[in-house]
Enzyme design. Structure first.
Site, short mmCIF file in Angstrom:
data_model
loop_
_atom_site.label_atom_id
_atom_site.label_comp_id
_atom_site.label_asym_id
_atom_site.label_seq_id
_atom_site.Cartn_x
_atom_site.Cartn_y
_atom_site.Cartn_z
N HIS A 194 -8.51 0.44 -3.78
CA HIS A 194 -9.36 0.26 -2.61
C HIS A 194 -10.13 1.55 -2.39
CE1 HIS A 194 -9.37 -0.39 2.08
NE2 HIS A 194 -10.57 -0.42 1.56
N HIS A 216 -1.34 -1.55 -4.11
CA HIS A 216 -2.61 -1.26 -3.43
C HIS A 216 -2.74 0.25 -3.30
CE1 HIS A 216 -5.96 -2.22 -0.69
NE2 HIS A 216 -5.52 -1.22 0.06
N ASP A 275 -4.90 3.31 -2.00
CA ASP A 275 -5.96 3.66 -1.03
C ASP A 275 -6.59 4.99 -1.39
OD1 ASP A 275 -3.91 2.17 1.42
OD2 ASP A 275 -5.92 1.50 0.86
N ASP A 332 -5.86 -6.21 5.08
CA ASP A 332 -5.32 -4.87 4.86
C ASP A 332 -5.29 -4.11 6.18
OD1 ASP A 332 -6.58 -2.07 2.83
OD2 ASP A 332 -4.66 -2.44 3.82
N MET A 334 -10.80 -5.97 6.42
CA MET A 334 -10.04 -4.87 7.02
C MET A 334 -9.59 -5.30 8.41
SD MET A 334 -9.68 -2.54 4.82
CE MET A 334 -8.88 -1.35 5.90
N MET A 373 -9.29 7.65 -0.57
CA MET A 373 -10.11 8.09 0.57
C MET A 373 -10.74 9.44 0.27
SD MET A 373 -7.52 7.11 3.68
CE MET A 373 -6.70 5.50 3.73
N MET A 396 -12.30 3.75 -0.48
CA MET A 396 -12.86 4.08 0.82
C MET A 396 -13.62 5.40 0.65
SD MET A 396 -9.62 2.99 3.15
CE MET A 396 -8.51 3.07 1.74
N SER A 444 0.86 -1.18 0.00
CA SER A 444 0.00 0.00 0.00
C SER A 444 0.89 1.23 0.00
CB SER A 444 -0.88 0.02 1.26
OG SER A 444 -1.32 1.34 1.51
C1 DX5 Z 1 -6.05 1.83 5.67
C2 DX5 Z 1 -5.66 1.33 4.30
C3 DX5 Z 1 -4.55 0.33 4.34
C4 DX5 Z 1 -3.31 0.88 5.02
C5 DX5 Z 1 -2.40 -0.26 5.33
O1 DX5 Z 1 -7.28 2.47 5.61
O2 DX5 Z 1 -6.75 0.70 3.66
O3 DX5 Z 1 -4.22 -0.10 3.02
O4 DX5 Z 1 -2.69 1.81 4.18
O5 DX5 Z 1 -1.32 0.29 5.94
P1 DX5 Z 1 -0.53 -0.42 7.11
O6 DX5 Z 1 0.05 -1.67 6.49
O7 DX5 Z 1 0.47 0.62 7.46
O8 DX5 Z 1 -1.49 -0.72 8.22
ZN ZN Z 2 -6.31 -0.31 1.71
#
Ligand code: DX5
Ligand code: ZN
Length: 229
Positions: free
Chosen positions: A66, A33, A35, A175, A137, A37, A68, A8
């Protein structure tokens, strides 16, 4: 089945993201990956299709996106056009989850469903045959660098049994909060697709860190997860 690792980039150096992505590709990452948001579904705000499109020029790695976000249906086409390989939506953000999954697949992408820690597995029971991956998650979404929620081990094991009983090739992805100290137990619980973020980047050498995980878990799930495959 091979255990996949998707770094990620949430905790990567955003000042030199393309370089870091190229490094991860050379270091043997299976996918990236991303993220996404929106500051509403989760309190944090990251990046959108323009950044994905720019990174698309820097690597051939599959993009495991991903979402979110509160209204993923409105964003599927733009993330597909930006170069996503798969799009994972949150069950909690999709009142018509089956229709959203079909919309992702109609765009020619792999479809994933993510479940927040408190969301029961029953949320995916009637779409398990339509998704390419289920993302459990293991932290509350929004930030990297959090601690793995121990109660998720039971959820992972139950989902593993659900997938195996279904006969589907659905990937079981986790994740959040994956570290060298817990990755063996996570794989042994039945995970075959790992998202690892800050643990790779905090070391300063994500490629070396990636190799450490690869060494620890081996190439094949059969070695570490009780031969469930
Ligand atoms: C959190 C993300 C994850 C996060 C994982 O909301 O979906 O992908 O970046 O990061 P680590 O491995 O640092 O927990
Ligand atoms: Zn993620």
């Amino acid at each position: 089945m091979r255990i996949r690792i998707a770094p990620s980039i949430l905790n990567a150096d955003f000042g030199r993201l393309a370089d870091q992505v190229r490094l991860l590709e050379q270091g043997g990452a299976d996918a990236l990956h991303l993220d996404i948001m929106d500051g509403h579904f989760v309190p944090n705000l990251t990046f959108g299709p323009p950044v994905v499109a720019a990174l698309r020029q820097a690597t051939n790695l599959p993009f495991d996106v991903h979402l979110m976000v509160q209204q993923p249906d409105n964003l599927l086409e733009s993330f597909a056009a930006a170069g996503s390989s798969s799009i994972t939506v949150h069950a909690e953000a999709c009142p018509h989850l089956h229709r959203t999954i079909e919309a992702v697949k109609a765009l020619g992408l792999e479809a994933g469903v993510a479940l927040n820690p408190a969301t029961p597995l029953s949320a995916v029971e009637y779409v398990l045959d339509r998704v390419d991956l289920v993302l459990v998650m293991t932290v509350n979404p929004g930030w990297g660098g959090q601690g793995f929620i121990p109660g998720m081990f039971g959820k992972i094991k139950t989902l593993r049994s659900m997938i195996d009983a279904s006969g589907q090739r659905t990937a079981l992805q986790v994740d959040g909060g994956i570290y060298l100290a817990n990755v063996g137990a996570v794989v042994a619980a039945g995970v075959d697709y790992l998202v690892i973020g800050s643990a790779l980047f905090k070391s300063g050498d994500p490629v070396e860190a990636l190799e450490e995980y690869r060494q620890l878990i081996g190439q094949d799930c059969h070695d570490h997860c009780g031969g469930h495959r």
